[in-house]
Design an enzyme around this catalytic site. Sequence first.
Site, PDB file in Angstrom:
ATOM      1  CG  MET A  30       1.679   7.664  -1.124  1.00  0.00           C
ATOM      2  SD  MET A  30       0.785   9.044  -0.431  1.00  0.00           S
ATOM      3  CE  MET A  30       0.953   8.704   1.290  1.00  0.00           C
ATOM      4  CB  ALA A  32       9.142   6.450   2.772  1.00  0.00           C
ATOM      5  CG  LEU A  33       9.421   1.931  -1.567  1.00  0.00           C
ATOM      6  CD1 LEU A  33       9.895   1.229  -2.836  1.00  0.00           C
ATOM      7  CD2 LEU A  33       7.900   1.967  -1.523  1.00  0.00           C
ATOM      8  CG  HIS A  37       5.971  -0.143   0.608  1.00  0.00           C
ATOM      9  ND1 HIS A  37       6.637   0.603   1.554  1.00  0.00           N
ATOM     10  CD2 HIS A  37       4.775   0.471   0.409  1.00  0.00           C
ATOM     11  CE1 HIS A  37       5.889   1.632   1.903  1.00  0.00           C
ATOM     12  NE2 HIS A  37       4.749   1.577   1.234  1.00  0.00           N
ATOM     13  CD  GLN A  61      -2.975   9.519  -0.297  1.00  0.00           C
ATOM     14  OE1 GLN A  61      -2.975   9.177  -1.469  1.00  0.00           O
ATOM     15  NE2 GLN A  61      -2.770   8.644   0.675  1.00  0.00           N
ATOM     16  CD  GLN A 148      -5.241  -8.076   6.800  1.00  0.00           C
ATOM     17  OE1 GLN A 148      -4.209  -8.757   6.790  1.00  0.00           O
ATOM     18  NE2 GLN A 148      -6.373  -8.538   7.249  1.00  0.00           N
ATOM     19  CG  MET A 184       7.527  -3.034   8.973  1.00  0.00           C
ATOM     20  SD  MET A 184       8.599  -3.768   7.733  1.00  0.00           S
ATOM     21  CE  MET A 184       9.511  -4.891   8.791  1.00  0.00           C
ATOM     22  CB  SER A 186       6.342   5.554   4.868  1.00  0.00           C
ATOM     23  OG  SER A 186       6.128   4.557   3.902  1.00  0.00           O
TER      24      SER A 186
HETATM   25  O1  PAF Z   1      -1.381   3.497   0.749  1.00  0.00           O
HETATM   26  C1  PAF Z   1      -0.761   4.408   0.168  1.00  0.00           C
HETATM   27  O2  PAF Z   1       0.481   4.498   0.193  1.00  0.00           O
HETATM   28  C2  PAF Z   1      -1.546   5.461  -0.612  1.00  0.00           C
HETATM   29  O3  PAF Z   1      -2.722   5.777   0.037  1.00  0.00           O
HETATM   30  C3  PAF Z   1      -1.795   5.058  -2.069  1.00  0.00           C
HETATM   31  C4  PAF Z   1      -2.692   3.840  -2.167  1.00  0.00           C
HETATM   32  C5  PAF Z   1      -0.468   4.787  -2.781  1.00  0.00           C
HETATM   33  C6  PAF Z   1      -2.488   6.207  -2.807  1.00  0.00           C
HETATM   34  O4  PAF Z   1      -1.713   7.360  -2.812  1.00  0.00           O
END
Ligand code: PAF
Length: 282
Positions: A30, A32-33, A37, A61, A148, A184, A186
Amino acid sequence: MKLIRSIAEWNPHWLNHLQKSQKIGLVPTMGALHQGHLDLVGKSKVMMDVTVVSIFVNPTQFNNPEDFKKYPITLEADLEKLKESGTDYVFVPSVETMYPNQTRLTLDFGDLERVLEGKFRPGHFNGVGTVVSKLFHIIKPHIAFFGQKDLQQVAIINRLVQDLSFDLHLEVVPTRREMDGLAMSSRNLRLNDEERKKALLLFESMNQAKNRLLEGQAWREVKESVRINFEREKHTQLEYFELVNPDSFALYGEFNSEQKSSICIAAFVGEVRLIDNLPIIP
Ligand code: PAF
């Protein structure tokens, strides 16, 4: 690195890689890496021929509209990091691309979603399952990479892949932590300096609990002392602190060194909700 904004734009690239028998890795995010990530990207780079990272802040979500509004968006910086990491494609779809119609189908993961994140964030896993299914259908990866840190999400997506017969494999990458142990996330971007210090209470609580369990203390006592610590610390609020089976998410009432177990925690630090987990018996 190619920026892909629509399904039609991706399809010819997918076909080209398929014809060359190249294996595609997908890292769903989503944005904001952070380094966590980038670890997923690194793993995909090592294992796969082609790495696709998706960036989509999935509205379905978020059970809390405020949380959705405040979710950090740092697209320029994200693209810079991904370029440096050697990512081949970044898929950045619009809401209209992902949700051309209001989704009517709902997913129910049974017992897996009646506890922890599923219990405290009603509808959250329906949104995750829906968007991840769409991403799997659109990108058609051979392997999808997940962290994880979102342990229950991993179990949910595993169930999704099995129950809906997705022809792909999941690869789970260990949680990346800051030097002091904070996982870590976001959401850490939203913590002020004081909150950042208090956020360490999550990792410290799990670590101390792990040591005390392995020394033979009863889970009930350990859990109670964590609850008291959070109550003492101003501007923190513990949502849950549980000992679980990391596959079924069955909650344990007692620690048993013969059983696979992990501690899972969720807490508010100021207005920011953080989650973390620690394997006790892997
Ligand atoms: O873990 C996340 O960043 C989100 O839940 C995902 C898997 C990208 C789904 O929107």
